[in-house]
Write a protein that holds these residues in place. Sequence first.
Motif, mmCIF file in Angstrom:
data_model
loop_
_atom_site.group_PDB
_atom_site.id
_atom_site.type_symbol
_atom_site.label_atom_id
_atom_site.label_comp_id
_atom_site.label_asym_id
_atom_site.label_seq_id
_atom_site.Cartn_x
_atom_site.Cartn_y
_atom_site.Cartn_z
ATOM 1 N N VAL A 48 1.184 -0.842 -0.501
ATOM 2 C CA VAL A 48 -0.065 -0.346 -0.378
ATOM 3 C C VAL A 48 1.327 0.974 -0.124
ATOM 4 O O VAL A 48 1.741 1.433 0.145
ATOM 5 N N TYR A 49 0.579 1.964 -0.514
ATOM 6 C CA TYR A 49 1.184 3.504 -0.810
ATOM 7 C C TYR A 49 1.168 4.015 0.929
ATOM 8 O O TYR A 49 2.150 4.747 1.099
ATOM 9 N N ARG A 50 0.716 3.906 2.360
ATOM 10 C CA ARG A 50 0.765 4.549 3.479
ATOM 11 C C ARG A 50 2.143 3.669 4.133
ATOM 12 O O ARG A 50 1.599 2.456 3.709
ATOM 13 N N VAL A 51 3.377 4.191 4.160
ATOM 14 C CA VAL A 51 4.072 3.480 4.721
ATOM 15 C C VAL A 51 4.633 4.550 6.435
ATOM 16 O O VAL A 51 4.076 5.881 6.500
ATOM 17 N N ALA A 52 4.608 3.850 7.365
ATOM 18 C CA ALA A 52 5.007 4.498 8.405
ATOM 19 C C ALA A 52 6.547 4.269 8.535
ATOM 20 O O ALA A 52 7.194 4.001 8.392
ATOM 21 N N LEU A 83 10.906 3.114 -1.391
ATOM 22 C CA LEU A 83 10.485 2.960 -0.612
ATOM 23 C C LEU A 83 9.849 4.298 0.680
ATOM 24 O O LEU A 83 8.858 4.836 1.095
ATOM 25 N N LYS A 84 11.548 4.682 0.630
ATOM 26 C CA LYS A 84 10.974 5.875 1.307
ATOM 27 C C LYS A 84 11.009 7.313 0.836
ATOM 28 O O LYS A 84 10.430 8.502 1.233
ATOM 29 N N HIS A 85 10.816 7.311 -0.430
ATOM 30 C CA HIS A 85 10.608 8.755 -1.728
ATOM 31 C C HIS A 85 9.516 8.274 -2.273
ATOM 32 O O HIS A 85 8.757 7.631 -2.918
ATOM 33 N N PRO A 86 8.692 9.164 -1.507
ATOM 34 C CA PRO A 86 7.325 9.530 -2.019
ATOM 35 C C PRO A 86 6.724 9.433 -3.282
ATOM 36 O O PRO A 86 5.885 8.052 -3.787
ATOM 37 N N LEU A 87 7.397 9.896 -4.475
ATOM 38 C CA LEU A 87 7.181 9.409 -5.847
ATOM 39 C C LEU A 87 7.717 8.558 -6.373
ATOM 40 O O LEU A 87 6.681 7.514 -6.567
ATOM 41 N N TYR A 110 6.864 2.473 -8.203
ATOM 42 C CA TYR A 110 7.518 1.064 -7.932
ATOM 43 C C TYR A 110 6.001 0.562 -7.759
ATOM 44 O O TYR A 110 5.763 -0.415 -8.370
ATOM 45 N N LEU A 111 5.098 1.487 -6.853
ATOM 46 C CA LEU A 111 3.814 0.303 -6.282
ATOM 47 C C LEU A 111 2.438 0.222 -7.504
ATOM 48 O O LEU A 111 2.154 -1.061 -7.864
ATOM 49 N N GLN A 157 -1.256 13.897 -1.499
ATOM 50 C CA GLN A 157 -2.316 15.029 -1.242
ATOM 51 C C GLN A 157 -2.857 13.408 -2.141
ATOM 52 O O GLN A 157 -3.745 12.732 -1.746
ATOM 53 N N GLU A 158 -3.205 14.460 -3.870
ATOM 54 C CA GLU A 158 -4.589 13.512 -4.101
ATOM 55 C C GLU A 158 -3.941 12.307 -4.283
ATOM 56 O O GLU A 158 -4.772 11.286 -4.361
ATOM 57 N N LEU A 159 -2.280 11.960 -4.152
ATOM 58 C CA LEU A 159 -2.187 10.486 -5.001
ATOM 59 C C LEU A 159 -2.654 9.912 -3.206
ATOM 60 O O LEU A 159 -2.837 8.233 -3.697
ATOM 61 N N LEU A 160 -2.141 9.820 -1.961
ATOM 62 C CA LEU A 160 -2.578 9.475 -0.689
ATOM 63 C C LEU A 160 -4.234 9.054 -0.944
ATOM 64 O O LEU A 160 -4.569 7.511 -0.725
ATOM 65 N N GLN A 161 -5.203 9.832 -1.847
ATOM 66 C CA GLN A 161 -6.641 9.359 -1.372
ATOM 67 C C GLN A 161 -6.792 8.466 -3.264
ATOM 68 O O GLN A 161 -7.362 7.262 -2.303
ATOM 69 N N LEU A 162 -6.700 8.122 -3.468
ATOM 70 C CA LEU A 162 -6.484 7.464 -5.129
ATOM 71 C C LEU A 162 -5.411 6.346 -4.831
ATOM 72 O O LEU A 162 -6.234 5.705 -4.813
ATOM 73 N N PHE A 163 -4.777 6.468 -3.958
ATOM 74 C CA PHE A 163 -4.117 5.013 -3.887
ATOM 75 C C PHE A 163 -4.936 4.488 -2.730
ATOM 76 O O PHE A 163 -5.407 3.143 -2.944
ATOM 77 N N ASP A 164 -5.479 5.452 -1.982
ATOM 78 C CA ASP A 164 -6.904 4.619 -0.644
ATOM 79 C C ASP A 164 -7.789 4.218 -1.415
ATOM 80 O O ASP A 164 -8.571 2.599 -0.926
ATOM 81 N N ASN A 165 -8.436 4.582 -2.306
ATOM 82 C CA ASN A 165 -9.758 4.253 -3.387
ATOM 83 C C ASN A 165 -9.032 3.092 -3.759
ATOM 84 O O ASN A 165 -10.039 2.077 -3.644
#
Lengths: 136, 182
Positions: free
Chosen positions: B18-22, B67-71, B76-77, B140-148
Amino acid sequence: MAYSDKVIDHYENPRNVGSFSKDDMNVGTGMVGAPACGDVMRLQIRVSDEGVIEDACFKTYGCGSAIASSSLVTEWVKGKTLDEAALIKNSDIAAELALPPVKIHCSVLAEDAIRSAITDLKSKKEARAGGASHGD
Amino acid sequence: MSDPLQQDYFTLFNLKPVYRVAEPALKAQYLALQQQYHPDRAVNADSAAQTLAVQRTAYINDAYQTLKHPLKRAAYLLEQLGYSLQSDGGAASRVMDPDFLLQQMTLHEELETLRHADNALDRLVVFQDSLRRDEKALQQELLQLFDNGSATALTQARERVQRMKFLQRLQEEILELESTLL
């Protein structure tokens, strides 16, 4: 990576850099971009009433190969009809500039740009023809 | 324990794809992997084992940087999920929105004029801030799109990643310009 002499020549002395007014009825504008590298390219043609490309110009923000590809295309299209210009293939550009495989996408971008400029011009003409016949 | 080289980055780091990583968990797992596969541990082994240790460490490093880099993580995902950014040969110019390209062209032109301005550095800072805001909005849009996660959302996510690559390119040019001005 070594650039060919032709790429270096176009890069150091780019031909026809500039812009025409987008609103000119005889000007077609092609705007393309390559997400892989973030290159953006604008290629414009000015066409006579007989449909011959009289002038062309470009502006490219990208690597040497992208600049050379668009610079070369502006030279090639001058004097051609729209149909002739549409026949320019990225493989011709790549061969002329001796582009290595990793830079082929730059020539693809230039081909897309000229096609997009031609499409833009044709749709402008069609829109005007439609508007004119309505007015008659 | 299976070989790191055989695992995708998410599996290697014990993460769901998933896109969100801790970030803290990511870093902890990176340190654990580094320790486990450190080439120093193979110092007395034969040369094949030493080579393998170096390859594994390099792979773990690549995975962490990605994995560390948002883009990079987003790209990759998407690749893993079957939404390859290269599916169209890398050019993909046809799918780009003309308005967006026009805006990019304008930004590049602005940056070029800025180069010769009197108060270049001050204006560069303003330019960079505005670009960062655009990047933040896209993230921000990316987070939402991946969550979807729907096919439509992931196709849109791919388009957002492509946009971010253009913005990244502008950021690189800003840094270059900055170094000539300072």
